[in-house]
Write an enzyme that holds these catalytic residues in place. Structure first.
Site, short mmCIF file in Angstrom:
data_model
loop_
_atom_site.label_atom_id
_atom_site.label_comp_id
_atom_site.label_asym_id
_atom_site.label_seq_id
_atom_site.Cartn_x
_atom_site.Cartn_y
_atom_site.Cartn_z
N HIS A 292 121.31 23.08 131.11
CA HIS A 292 121.03 22.27 129.92
C HIS A 292 120.54 23.19 128.80
CE1 HIS A 292 119.15 19.36 127.24
NE2 HIS A 292 119.96 18.48 127.80
N GLU B 269 127.16 19.80 124.37
CA GLU B 269 126.05 19.32 123.54
C GLU B 269 125.66 20.41 122.54
OE1 GLU B 269 123.45 16.29 126.05
OE2 GLU B 269 122.77 18.33 126.30
O1 G3P Z 1 120.69 15.78 127.85
C1 G3P Z 1 120.88 14.95 126.77
C2 G3P Z 1 120.49 15.56 125.52
O2 G3P Z 1 120.24 16.89 125.44
C3 G3P Z 1 120.81 14.88 124.28
O3 G3P Z 1 119.58 14.46 123.82
O4 G3P Z 1 118.09 13.05 122.57
O5 G3P Z 1 120.14 13.95 121.50
O6 G3P Z 1 120.32 12.17 123.23
P1 G3P Z 1 119.54 13.34 122.71
#
Ligand code: G3P
Length: 220
Positions: free
Chosen positions: A92, A139
């Protein structure tokens, strides 16, 4: 198209730790949807969450490729499985590891135990997909925790990741995350070629997490 999946990462949000983690997991288990709902929880909360919501899929937020023995403070996959985890996140953005760590973990876990390897961009997603995890989740770190979903802020990174991963292996699922909050964000993610989303603050910081969860699945 396969089953859609929504992974809620509890991180260390206060609203998703300890007793609150159990409550949130119970709420997730009660959402009526054809999508797979997965709670990704702290190692501390794993056993209690599994007990509180036995029908919910529960993942760890991180694991280490260690066996039984002299490994102080590391998170052993065997113990996670004994405590009811059916999968894990790895690499992550908030807990980066080497690609060797991911490879060793994948070698160690049994078939059926799901591993979702996180990537910051298309290149990292491509490299991770060559290791054949169950999922690769893209992400962009700068969008994590923000108000704009990656599906609107950078749709090209989502569709580009889906394409890049498919080129490497049809067997690796693709997720996207960062800023995802609504059912529209989820349907856009699916339209862009993913199996679903990985999100946190859209649920953990919501005034009404149950409504947030209901909205997330509303377009599936
Ligand atoms: O693991 C999920 C994450 O990193 C995204 O976080 O708060 O943007 O949904 P968020």
């Amino acid at each position: 198209m396969g089953e859609s999946i929504i992974v809620v990462n509890f991180k260390t949000y206060q609203t998703a730790q300890g007793a609150s983690a159990e409550e949130l997991a119970k709420a997730m288990a009660e959402i009526e949807t054809s999508a797979r709902m997965v709670a990704s929880v702290s190692a501390f909360d794993l056993a209690a969450v599994v007990q509180a919501a036995p029908d919910l899929e529960v993942w760890c937020q991180h694991l280490d490729p260690v066996g039984f023995g002299s490994n102080t403070g590391w998170l052993s996959p065997s113990t996670a499985m004994e405590r009811g985890a059916s999968g894990t996140l790895i690499n992550h953005a908030e807990h980066k590891v080497s690609i060797e760590h991911v490879a060793m973990l994948l070698d160690q876990v049994p078939e059926g135990f799901e591993v979702c390897a996180c990537a910051a961009d298309i290149e990292e997603a491509r490299a991770l997909s060559a290791l054949c995890p169950t999922f690769v989740a893209v992400e962009p770190p700068e969008l994590i925790g923000g108000d704009v979903s990656v599906t609107s802020a950078d749709p090209a990174v989502v569709s580009g990741t889906a394409e890049a991963v498919r080129e490497v292996s049809e067997g690796v699922g693709v997720l996207c995350g960062a800023g995802v909050k609504t059912g529209l964000d989820v349907s856009k993610a699916i339209e862009l070629g993913t199996a679903g989303v990985l999100l946190a603050s859209g649920v953990t910081k919501a005034e009404d997490p149950v409504s947030a969860l209901e909205d997330l699945v509303s377009k599936i």
